[in-house]
Design an enzyme around this catalytic site. Sequence first.
Site, mmCIF file in Angstrom:
data_model
loop_
_atom_site.group_PDB
_atom_site.id
_atom_site.type_symbol
_atom_site.label_atom_id
_atom_site.label_comp_id
_atom_site.label_asym_id
_atom_site.label_seq_id
_atom_site.Cartn_x
_atom_site.Cartn_y
_atom_site.Cartn_z
ATOM 1 N N GLU B 29 11.366 -20.367 17.525
ATOM 2 C CA GLU B 29 10.825 -21.657 17.936
ATOM 3 C C GLU B 29 11.859 -22.752 17.664
ATOM 4 O OE1 GLU B 29 7.365 -21.656 15.457
ATOM 5 O OE2 GLU B 29 6.642 -19.839 16.431
ATOM 6 N N GLU B 60 4.517 -16.157 16.669
ATOM 7 C CA GLU B 60 5.336 -15.338 15.772
ATOM 8 C C GLU B 60 5.176 -13.846 16.039
ATOM 9 O OE1 GLU B 60 3.382 -17.822 14.805
ATOM 10 O OE2 GLU B 60 4.813 -19.337 14.149
ATOM 11 N N PHE B 83 9.158 -21.287 9.429
ATOM 12 C CA PHE B 83 8.918 -21.375 7.979
ATOM 13 C C PHE B 83 8.222 -20.078 7.573
ATOM 14 C CE2 PHE B 83 9.212 -25.806 9.148
ATOM 15 C CZ PHE B 83 9.908 -26.376 8.102
ATOM 16 N N HIS B 129 4.381 -24.688 3.461
ATOM 17 C CA HIS B 129 5.832 -24.793 3.571
ATOM 18 C C HIS B 129 6.535 -24.519 2.239
ATOM 19 C CE1 HIS B 129 4.713 -26.776 7.296
ATOM 20 N NE2 HIS B 129 5.969 -26.906 7.656
#
Lengths: 362, 327
Positions: B29, B60, B83, B129
């Site tokens: 991405e 993903e 991430f 994150h």
Amino acid sequence: MILTSFDPLKKEQFQVLDKDGKVVNKDYEPKIDDDTLIHMYKTMSLARVADIKALQYQRQGRMLTFAPVQGQEAAQIGPMAALDKKDWLVPAFREAAAMLYKGVTLEQSYLYWYGNERGSQFDEGVNVLPVNVPIGSQINHASGVAYASKIQKQDAVALAYIGDGGTSHGEFHEGMNFAAVYNAPLITIVQNNQYAISTPRAKQTKSETIAQKAVAYGIPGIQVDGNDVLAMYAVVKEARERALKGDGPTLIEAFTYRLGPHTTSDDPTIYRKDEEVEEWKTKDPLIRFRKYLTNKKLWNKDKEEALQEEYKKLVNDTFKKVEASGLVELDDVFKYNYAEMPRDLQKQKEAYEAYLKESEEN
Amino acid sequence: MAELTLLQAINKALEQQMEKDKSVVVFGEDAGFEGGVFRVTAGLQKKFGEDRVFDTPIAEAAIVGNAIGMAINGLKPVAEIQFSGFMFPGYNQIVTHAARMRNRSRGKYGVPMVVRMPYGGGLRALEHHSESLETLFAHIPGLKLVIPSTPYDAKGLMIAAIQDPDPVIFMEPKRIYRAFKQEVPDQEYKVEIGKARVVKKGEGMTVVAWGAMMRETQKALKRLEKENIDVELIDLRTIAPLDYDTVLESVKKTGRLLVVSEQVKSLGIASELITRANEEAFLYLEAPPMRVTGHDITVPLPKGEHHHMVDEKRIAHTIKKLANYEV
């Protein structure tokens, strides 16, 4: 019926107000009482002021990373005004305006992005799920909320938001399909703001419209001018009625534009041209709605100036309060992991407290 | 030689391998045109074209699943998960397919892919994150897992990962992406996967760390300079397959083991290292092995993250405690 009159396979787009605030589709102009219209406008304005101020705070190093909503207020306030209090809002992460309308306070909204979980502890009776950062997973939650509402006869719908990029995700498909199969009272709004971070809409899907994906689920889909608050209201009103009758979900593509960055960590000048942004600024949902209200003699320059002053002060005061909240207490990070804290976790907490005490003494 | 950050070193490794081997492709991405949200893949699309360096839809499972297919059919994909907290839809593909393909086809199909992902906390980042989820990969047979802590190792491990015949998960400690620079050779070189590095020799205690915790541990050692504690510091570099030999040899020499990890406390990499020390070096131990880790809690948002994040102070405190431990 709006939903059957605009064919997503023919790229038809539903609009009530043009960019100058003129009604272009009189038949579909929703009947909304004056107080509600003004409340809608005020909430859009508050969201805008809060957004602009938060960006300033962030640049001053006082606010952490957040996802600005600027430009997408109509796609959020129109739908929320068409919902009932008991209906559910299942947001993605750029729905600050919708959340405000649905009863999340500005303080809570700021607190979340400020880095405190209390920002997701909404008041009793506010049927809003917390901000959903992972892409697409909220569609399944919304489908489940809707299904539960149906079999428990709660007479409430779930309205989920997702972005254009999110529709590439497996969970978008899974959630829409599930809800459709069981006629769950779900309304999914795809805020097509043209970019998923840097990736343009054309690189997400080869479909001509996002709304047309509804065809494959066997449900109605419609593309709406997402910067037109009345069109968004009207279409959600109809989708809600359908859902409550047991006719199942609706997919609404709100064709809009993110005027700001993806988040404050993003630099959109790398992938967008200034002219494109300027062009979209002429379609600003707030200006359009203000013109409509002014034509109806519900709004004027004086009121606008007074509102701007009031909101700037409100936002400033709220943010000061958020800043004063400081750090999160140690208790808070431990006690909500389970309804009852496991014994070993309690011991871990005590050991950590002992360490803190010891290191303070040394 | 050039002075590079860890991030630049990975970029250089990718560039060099793409130049050398036409089968290497890079995607994820925003990884193409923009060069990734952290700019790890910056400049690659311009240099190698859109067939080999491209943006993917946000998905993903598609990113990893496609990488598996490409790897089976002759390419060497280096896929980016933006991430690590967002890898879960791709985790299904990693665990149920990439990890097992060689074994279940009795060697007919290998999956020579690399899945890169920034990870780790301490950056006051958004929800999802800041986690440190390396155990979830290390627990799966068939996967290799590397985590560099220096620019030099980052380049050498990335080259080794791309050339490896098996799937390699490459976790990048984003907290130190740009934290410091180091001399990195211009030419191609590999850092062996499965080999830890003794960063500093010592006799009094073995301290093991990896990723961003290496730097925190080094800061802690600096704090303790006057304390006369003779630490042997080991950087794991590879989590799977783990270099137990280097760690245990050191423990047998020092008799004391401390593991520093920013993971939650239980059932992590530290747990396994300590178990091995107990199983294989028990009679050499002069003190119970210790660990400095987070707690068994959801990583708090930034205003509470300090309660969880391992810092140099807590590491120094535990080193002292272990050094002074007497049976």
